[in-house]
Design a protein around this motif. Sequence first.
Motif, PDB file in Angstrom:
ATOM      1  N   UNK A   1       0.829  -1.203   0.000  1.00 28.71           N
ATOM      2  CA  UNK A   1       0.000   0.000   0.000  1.00 28.71           C
ATOM      3  C   UNK A   1       0.868   1.259   0.000  1.00 28.71           C
ATOM      4  N   UNK A   2       1.982   1.213   0.731  1.00 27.33           N
ATOM      5  CA  UNK A   2       2.914   2.346   0.706  1.00 27.33           C
ATOM      6  C   UNK A   2       3.468   2.573  -0.693  1.00 27.33           C
ATOM      7  N   UNK A   3       3.802   1.478  -1.384  1.00 24.48           N
ATOM      8  CA  UNK A   3       4.338   1.597  -2.741  1.00 24.48           C
ATOM      9  C   UNK A   3       3.279   2.177  -3.677  1.00 24.48           C
ATOM     10  N   UNK A   4       2.042   1.722  -3.530  1.00 23.34           N
ATOM     11  CA  UNK A   4       0.954   2.289  -4.329  1.00 23.34           C
ATOM     12  C   UNK A   4       0.855   3.797  -4.139  1.00 23.34           C
ATOM     13  N   UNK A   5       0.867   4.214  -2.882  1.00 27.91           N
ATOM     14  CA  UNK A   5       0.716   5.637  -2.585  1.00 27.91           C
ATOM     15  C   UNK A   5       1.899   6.442  -3.109  1.00 27.91           C
ATOM     16  N   UNK A   6       3.117   5.917  -2.927  1.00 24.18           N
ATOM     17  CA  UNK A   6       4.313   6.651  -3.347  1.00 24.18           C
ATOM     18  C   UNK A   6       4.385   6.812  -4.857  1.00 24.18           C
ATOM     19  N   UNK A   7       3.919   5.818  -5.596  1.00 23.96           N
ATOM     20  CA  UNK A   7       4.009   5.875  -7.059  1.00 23.96           C
ATOM     21  C   UNK A   7       2.824   6.572  -7.699  1.00 23.96           C
ATOM     22  N   UNK A   8       1.757   6.755  -6.947  1.00 19.55           N
ATOM     23  CA  UNK A   8       0.543   7.288  -7.542  1.00 19.55           C
ATOM     24  C   UNK A   8      -0.354   6.217  -8.108  1.00 19.55           C
ATOM     25  N   UNK A   9       0.079   4.966  -7.997  1.00 25.07           N
ATOM     26  CA  UNK A   9      -0.728   3.836  -8.466  1.00 25.07           C
ATOM     27  C   UNK A   9      -0.185   3.190  -9.711  1.00 25.07           C
ATOM     28  N   UNK A  10      -0.199   1.866  -9.732  1.00 22.82           N
ATOM     29  CA  UNK A  10       0.205   1.077 -10.893  1.00 22.82           C
ATOM     30  C   UNK A  10      -0.702  -0.130 -10.965  1.00 22.82           C
TER      31      UNK A  10
END
Length: 370
Positions: free
Chosen positions: A305-314
């Motif tokens: 979830x942190x990665x999703x938030x940091x990237x803006x979503x993928x």
Amino acid sequence: MDRISFGAFLSPLHPLGEDPALTLWRDLELAQWLDQLGYQELWVGEHHSAGWGTVSSPELFIATAAERTRHIQLGSGVVSLPYHHPFMVASRAVQLDHLTHGRFTLGVGAGSIPSDMHMLGIDPADTRRRTAESLEVIHQLLTGEKPVTRRTDWFELRDARLQLRPRSAAGLPMAVSSAVSPFGMRLAGQYGISPLSFGVPPRPGASIDDLAGQWRYAEESAAEHGRALDRADWRVALSVHVSESRAQALDELVDGWMRYRNEYWSLVGAPPVDSRAAARKTLEELIDRRATIIGSVDECVAALRDVQEATGGFGRLLVTVLDWTDRAALKRSFELLARFVAPRFNGALNGVAGSYAWVSEQARAQAAAR
């Protein structure tokens, strides 16, 4: 973006010491296991030197894997375009498209191993130019109707056209890889094809936030060329290991990670680690920076979830396959990910969770009415 689908990225890299032919068979067995677990994709890389990666033709591996699997999408991750004539890349891709009944995605890139380039007499400074020239021709061959004539300093085509056309009217799906530079993301935007990002850039202090900048390059390029990209088609490759706890996960893989760091990644400039304690500390730092996802189910869910938030979503997470633990722990990690992590992101729990909540509400209402 809330939904993520899941796949695996198989370089493949295997530590020296094992019969290399048997590693091929183990990788094929893993493809079957991922298919049974419901993973959406498996990507297979191309390597020609350094000993750890012995799949020189991802197309051959994919053709074999397609016969042993039923559902999983299979992609070349990637065909190094400067090493091949573009007409042959396009021809092989369309043949695989038909042989797999539409389960093949052509992934392309510039190549990353200097020793491969040296053996082929290719100047590393020319790889990006060659990649752009090759992709332009491949895209024309796969999507256009007119014959292609093109001459460069390293390939030539005269009235070239493919005898087999892509199986689907929508064309053959493609992806282009991106690591540190914006080059691959800009190509993805230029042609409106899916970008495939290799996680956190391998430089000191880099974090998952760097991926957000990669997507901006793709979007800007797409806008310049009158195309549009969808984050749902953006693939991000990260190393993941799921176990009962972070401590157990680290116990399972720290020795294997040291081998990767000291025997393979050192070939491309990564500083070695001199002890198990130092390796464990480095891994903890990588986990905290979200450069790798390691831990219990709940810890991995939170990290993703942190990665999703940091990237803006993928749209798709590709788990980088590493022989950094024993075979049983590797397969168990993929099973835990598929059973307990992926459903939090792919919508699989929505129906049953909604039904449970509804029945629970009815039960409470009935109890209150008594």
